[in-house]
Design a protein around this motif. Structure first.
Motif, mmCIF file in Angstrom:
data_model
loop_
_atom_site.group_PDB
_atom_site.id
_atom_site.type_symbol
_atom_site.label_atom_id
_atom_site.label_comp_id
_atom_site.label_asym_id
_atom_site.label_seq_id
_atom_site.Cartn_x
_atom_site.Cartn_y
_atom_site.Cartn_z
ATOM 1 N N TRP A 323 0.781 -1.239 0.000
ATOM 2 C CA TRP A 323 0.000 0.000 0.000
ATOM 3 C C TRP A 323 0.813 1.289 0.000
ATOM 4 O O TRP A 323 0.331 2.317 -0.505
ATOM 5 N N PRO A 324 2.058 1.359 0.551
ATOM 6 C CA PRO A 324 2.800 2.630 0.474
ATOM 7 C C PRO A 324 3.059 3.109 -0.944
ATOM 8 O O PRO A 324 3.377 4.285 -1.157
ATOM 9 N N LEU A 325 2.941 2.199 -1.927
ATOM 10 C CA LEU A 325 3.136 2.606 -3.321
ATOM 11 C C LEU A 325 2.207 3.751 -3.695
ATOM 12 O O LEU A 325 2.586 4.646 -4.471
ATOM 13 N N VAL A 326 1.003 3.772 -3.145
ATOM 14 C CA VAL A 326 0.049 4.848 -3.470
ATOM 15 C C VAL A 326 0.601 6.206 -3.041
ATOM 16 O O VAL A 326 0.441 7.205 -3.748
ATOM 17 N N TYR A 327 1.268 6.255 -1.892
ATOM 18 C CA TYR A 327 1.794 7.528 -1.387
ATOM 19 C C TYR A 327 3.029 7.999 -2.148
ATOM 20 O O TYR A 327 3.444 9.154 -2.004
ATOM 21 N N ALA A 328 3.624 7.118 -2.944
ATOM 22 C CA ALA A 328 4.755 7.521 -3.777
ATOM 23 C C ALA A 328 4.303 8.128 -5.095
ATOM 24 O O ALA A 328 5.121 8.673 -5.843
ATOM 25 N N VAL A 329 3.009 8.034 -5.398
ATOM 26 C CA VAL A 329 2.463 8.643 -6.620
ATOM 27 C C VAL A 329 2.419 10.161 -6.405
ATOM 28 O O VAL A 329 1.936 10.637 -5.373
#
Length: 436
Positions: A323-329
């Motif tokens: 889920w942290p991938l979303v915050y890297a967008v």
């Protein structure tokens, strides 16, 4: 001067906080926030944190950080995810950018998280006329007489372990160029001064993302991003209650930087092999949807995934930690699209240490179940003795029950909610019987 975020927060209500005015010379940061240490001294030997000769286990360290985050979030409405992302970034060794309008509790959330993590803290509101000496320290006049341009860094950003820079994009070219080295390499260079910095995480805040290409390149150094809005109407009662709670709340639990370092080392040593194919596929899905992450961001997001697993007490990251991938967008609109196109893979997201951040990123059922379980357990533990307060407490408990029933079919109720559902039903039945 009263800093904008401390006047009337969107997520809390707090008393005014004195900060330095932009342009104020030779200002010093606040005193270091309290650091709780289990013994008299903390030393690091062979890369292992030790408290008075006693090794801190990974499990104990992760639990201590989780407890500190729970207390730091108390009273903050709609800012729990931000608190958790500060800690996630600190464990990953990356930096966080918070974007939102003034008065939305950006500074207070960071301040409370820094207090919970322990260590020295630096905070500053940048302006167009902010001088580098206000951030990094003044020139040492004694050394200048000897022909050396050295900086007195005591109490300034180069010696901080947690930092918050409000309106970070208003800094001058000289400030931003110096910040680049400090953020990227944890190295401060100015004149004849060369030093390694102990910075774990820097949180930058702004009202909007910069449009200038040069500033956009600087913003890319903040790997994680969260976009905040004022508290919505349905939660205004919680906002008022949470703000009042901050004035009377008991002393929060505080972790030590030694514990944070233990968790960070576990994250750095995590085996990413099993989860890497799933991450690569998620990145392909984002590219197919027109959401392109730079190669640098794609590689660094692995640190956030490993940190999420470590804070959850896992030494091997899995699909539940993607889920942290979303915050890297990079943008708010792209993050919303990422949640949609990745909904299948993100449905497995769950994190007992960072439930709000995992839920906001994924909106997955397991993350949602954890949040409901925590809210329900906290309500059961806070049963009022005063009969006049019972009605309001019962309504909140009924709201938890309705949320469980609306979100999950009885046969599909997650394990975290089964016991809670029975306890809530029993308590409501008891209360309603007494009221009758």
């Amino acid at each position: 001067m009263i800093q904008g975020d401390a006047r009337a927060h969107g997520g809390i209500a707090v008393p005014p906080v004195r900060t330095r005015r932009p342009g104020e010379q030779h200002a010093r940061h606040r005193q270091p926030l309290p650091l709780r240490i289990h013994a008299a001294t903390v030393c690091r030997t062979g890369g292992e944190a030790r408290l008075a000769g006693m090794s801190v286990s990974f499990e104990v360290a992760a639990a201590e950080v989780r407890d500190a985050l729970t207390d730091a979030s108390r009273g903050l409405v709609e800012r729990e995810a931000m608190v958790e992302l500060v800690a996630l970034s600190a464990v990953a060794g990356e930096h966080l950018l918070v974007v939102g309008p003034p008065g939305t509790a950006k500074s207070e959330a960071v301040r409370r998280t820094a207090r919970g993590l322990g260590g020295s803290y630096f905070e500053y509101l940048l302006g167009r006329f902010t001088e580098p000496s206000e951030i990094f320290g003044p020139v040492d006049l004694r050394k200048l007489r000897e022909g050396l341009v050295e900086t007195e860094t005591a109490g300034m950003l180069p010696e901080a372990e947690v930092a918050f820079l409000d309106e970070v994009f208003l800094g001058s070219t000289a400030i931003l160029n110096t910040l680049l080295g400090l953020l990227n390499e944890r190295t401060f260079r100015r004149g004849h001064t060369r030093m390694q910095c102990p910075l774990r995480v820097c949180v930058g805040a702004s009202n909007a993302l910069p449009e200038d290409d040069a500033l956009a390149a600087f913003a890319d150094r903040f790997l994680a991003r969260i976009f905040v809005e004022p508290v919505p109407d349905p939660r205004l009662e919680e906002l008022l209650e949470g703000g009042a709670l901050l004035w009377t709340d008991a002393a929060p639990r505080v972790a030590s930087l030694a514990s944070l370092d233990v968790v960070a080392r576990a994250a750095r040593g995590a085996d990413l092999g099993p989860v890497r194919p799933h991450l690569a596929q998620a990145l392909r899905t984002l590219r197919a949807a027109g959401i392109a992450l730079s190669d640098r961001r794609a590689v660094k997001v692995q640190r956030l995934v490993a940190a999420a697993a470590a804070l959850a007490g896992r030494t091997t990251p899995g699909v539940a930690d993607l889920w942290p991938l979303v915050y890297a967008v990079p943008t708010k609109e792209a993050q919303a699209l990422a949640r949609d196109v990745l909904r299948d893979v993100l449905s497995a997201s769950e994190n007992p240490a960072l439930p709000a951040a995992a839920l906001e990123a994924s909106a997955g059922p397991l993350a949602r179940a954890q949040r409901i379980a925590q809210a329900g357990q906290a309500l059961l533990a806070a049963r009022p003795e005063d009969g006049n307060a019972t009605a309001a407490w019962r309504l909140k408990l009924e709201g938890v029950a309705r949320e469980m029933d609306a979100g999950f079919a009885p046969e599909a109720l997650p394990e975290a909610l089964r016991e809670l559902r029975g306890a809530v039903a029993a308590v409501l039945s008891e209360v309603n019987t007494r009221a009758a």
